[in-house]
Design an enzyme around this catalytic site. Sequence first.
Site, PDB file in Angstrom:
ATOM      1  N   ASP A 194      86.143  45.670 -50.385  1.00 40.35           N
ATOM      2  CA  ASP A 194      85.848  45.698 -48.961  1.00 40.35           C
ATOM      3  C   ASP A 194      87.135  45.776 -48.160  1.00 40.35           C
ATOM      4  OD1 ASP A 194      84.883  42.230 -49.198  1.00 40.35           O
ATOM      5  OD2 ASP A 194      86.868  43.082 -48.899  1.00 40.35           O
ATOM      6  N   LYS A 247      82.507  46.665 -44.188  1.00 38.15           N
ATOM      7  CA  LYS A 247      82.608  45.266 -43.814  1.00 38.15           C
ATOM      8  C   LYS A 247      81.278  44.806 -43.238  1.00 38.15           C
ATOM      9  CE  LYS A 247      85.545  42.395 -41.034  1.00 38.15           C
ATOM     10  NZ  LYS A 247      86.280  42.372 -39.817  1.00 38.15           N
ATOM     11  N   MET A 254      87.229  33.488 -39.418  1.00 38.86           N
ATOM     12  CA  MET A 254      86.374  34.316 -38.558  1.00 38.86           C
ATOM     13  C   MET A 254      86.212  33.708 -37.171  1.00 38.86           C
ATOM     14  SD  MET A 254      83.477  35.034 -41.476  1.00 38.86           S
ATOM     15  CE  MET A 254      83.590  33.436 -42.273  1.00 38.86           C
TER      16      MET A 254
HETATM   17  N1  SAH Z   1      87.262  35.103 -48.897  1.00 42.87           N
HETATM   18  C1  SAH Z   1      88.211  35.190 -47.826  1.00 42.87           C
HETATM   19  C2  SAH Z   1      87.597  34.890 -46.479  1.00 42.87           C
HETATM   20  C3  SAH Z   1      86.603  35.909 -46.049  1.00 42.87           C
HETATM   21  S1  SAH Z   1      85.954  35.578 -44.452  1.00 42.87           S
HETATM   22  C4  SAH Z   1      89.386  34.255 -48.128  1.00 42.87           C
HETATM   23  O1  SAH Z   1      89.289  33.433 -49.027  1.00 42.87           O
HETATM   24  O2  SAH Z   1      90.414  34.350 -47.473  1.00 42.87           O
HETATM   25  C5  SAH Z   1      86.965  36.614 -43.454  1.00 42.87           C
HETATM   26  C6  SAH Z   1      87.969  35.806 -42.682  1.00 42.87           C
HETATM   27  O3  SAH Z   1      89.037  35.447 -43.521  1.00 42.87           O
HETATM   28  C7  SAH Z   1      88.617  36.534 -41.533  1.00 42.87           C
HETATM   29  O4  SAH Z   1      87.807  36.551 -40.384  1.00 42.87           O
HETATM   30  C8  SAH Z   1      89.847  35.690 -41.331  1.00 42.87           C
HETATM   31  O5  SAH Z   1      89.546  34.509 -40.654  1.00 42.87           O
HETATM   32  C9  SAH Z   1      90.204  35.315 -42.744  1.00 42.87           C
HETATM   33  N2  SAH Z   1      91.220  36.228 -43.315  1.00 42.87           N
HETATM   34  C10 SAH Z   1      91.125  36.985 -44.406  1.00 42.87           C
HETATM   35  N3  SAH Z   1      92.274  37.650 -44.644  1.00 42.87           N
HETATM   36  C11 SAH Z   1      93.122  37.272 -43.663  1.00 42.87           C
HETATM   37  C12 SAH Z   1      94.468  37.589 -43.344  1.00 42.87           C
HETATM   38  N4  SAH Z   1      95.208  38.431 -44.089  1.00 42.87           N
HETATM   39  N5  SAH Z   1      95.020  37.023 -42.258  1.00 42.87           N
HETATM   40  C13 SAH Z   1      94.326  36.153 -41.492  1.00 42.87           C
HETATM   41  N6  SAH Z   1      93.051  35.825 -41.740  1.00 42.87           N
HETATM   42  C14 SAH Z   1      92.450  36.367 -42.819  1.00 42.87           C
END
Ligand code: SAH
Length: 513
Positions: free
Chosen positions: A44, A66, A181
Amino acid sequence: MGEKSKTSRTKGFVYLVGAGPGKADLITVRGAEALGKADCVIYDKLANPALLKFARKDVEIVHVPKRIGKGSCTQDEINKVLVEKASAGKIVVRLKGGDPCVFGRASEELVALTKAGIRFEIVPGVTAGVAVASYAGVMLTDKDASSQVAFITGQEAPGKEETGIDWDLLAQFNGTVVFYMGIGNLESIATGLIDKGTDAATPAAVIANVTFPTQRVVRAPLARIHQECKQQKIKPPAIVVIGAVAGGDMRFDWFTDQPLFGKTIIVTRDTAGNADSAGRIIARGGNPLPFATLRIKPLTNSNEFLRTLTRLGRYEWIIFTSGNGVTLFFEAMEGLGKDARIFGPANVAAIGTGTANRLAQFGVRADFVPDVFTGRELGKQLMGFTNLQGKRILLLRSKIASNELVEILEDAGAQVDNVPVYTAVTEKRDPSRLVKDIREGTIDWVTFASPSSADGFFEQVPAETVNSSRVKVASIGPVTSERLKQLGIRADVTAKQHTIDGLLNAIEHMETR
Ligand code: SAH
């Protein structure tokens, strides 16, 4: 039917892999291994496409859109693709941003796999909410300031009828609150917490694009964090951290403190070379922008090259002057079922450490590397190293290399055969986007690693565009700088060590002056 699917031996296998927070090398070793085995990668938007470098070249890639909101329609589609590909007997990697099990809807995918009787393994990853501590210096725990951490989804705004979040408890929480998020609802999250009793002055930090060259950190008291993010145009993905730790020591932010951080640097080699340069730039915190100017065309099918291969043993010295030459040479040789023993008693010389390292990858240790990496120095220093009178020397290099090295070696009494392994042809791209970026001042550097990439670049981008903008020009060495001069471009820096790392060192030096 259920019975049959459980025992079926033709079923594939699914790895649910955490891609880590962003930067490609932050995936786990196990995750990279799984990618290397995959027939099919389903990923994704949050997973970094650069991770595909760990996958086979012929891997099948499936992009899944997404998710928007909570609708499970897209999730159903993802589940379906997963089951479909694995049922076809494939080894599937489902690559998910961060950790697959943190706000990743892993359970839904696992239910689908279990139902279909497909075996799986889950590979953890560094979740974004934790990476903010290491990459932005926003600690989550602190001996004095925070003994507990809560991870919350920001998609459920306070006041929403059906919420799984206990906002009263959160408002009183004596520790660190981390929202995933949370950008879309930031205003209502902040006011909701303050309404329920959180101190409006509680420190908050928002970290966007954590671990990417585009990482941004905004810090403000909870009451103002939304406004501040709006002003600074912060976009998702971002992590929101609320609590005393968010006001912590700014000097812990080593990542954005790197000399190349936030610098956009155009790389102008061939596609493979650009990928190599891009990796080195990212490792120093910079933001590479690849614009391939050349295509390497192997000449290893030519009669001249093939005839030379059968006669390598007659040379005293075999000289490589580029990594490309080395790789193409060994690929051709392997195609003929040969290995490094083909060199026989011949000595091998490399123009510099990059070329020597490439030789080492194929199990050959260079007998000679000059300490200045140009053709001229290679010739001169080799003369000092050994008597070349009457010696047979083979040059395996680019067809368009300069004749200077040949002349120096011949003047020293050597018999030189110059056999091209490849040539570089100009790669035509549409330069309009690049030209626009340069004009608008969003590019910091353009780099040249050879005279031919300078030629290729300025065939497509007018010299005037570069000269009249703020973009700075970096050259790998004097030969390339000279060519740039002929093209009407003055190099702002010329690397002292003529390697890609030498080039980046020179840029870093300028940036920290
Ligand atoms: N499984 C992922 C989270 C998915 S939910 C994890 O463990 O990180 C999606 C959210 O993850 C986004 O809205 C944001 O809040 C966060 N996120 C994921 N990648 C990010 C990044 N590189 N920088 C900042 N926030 C991030």
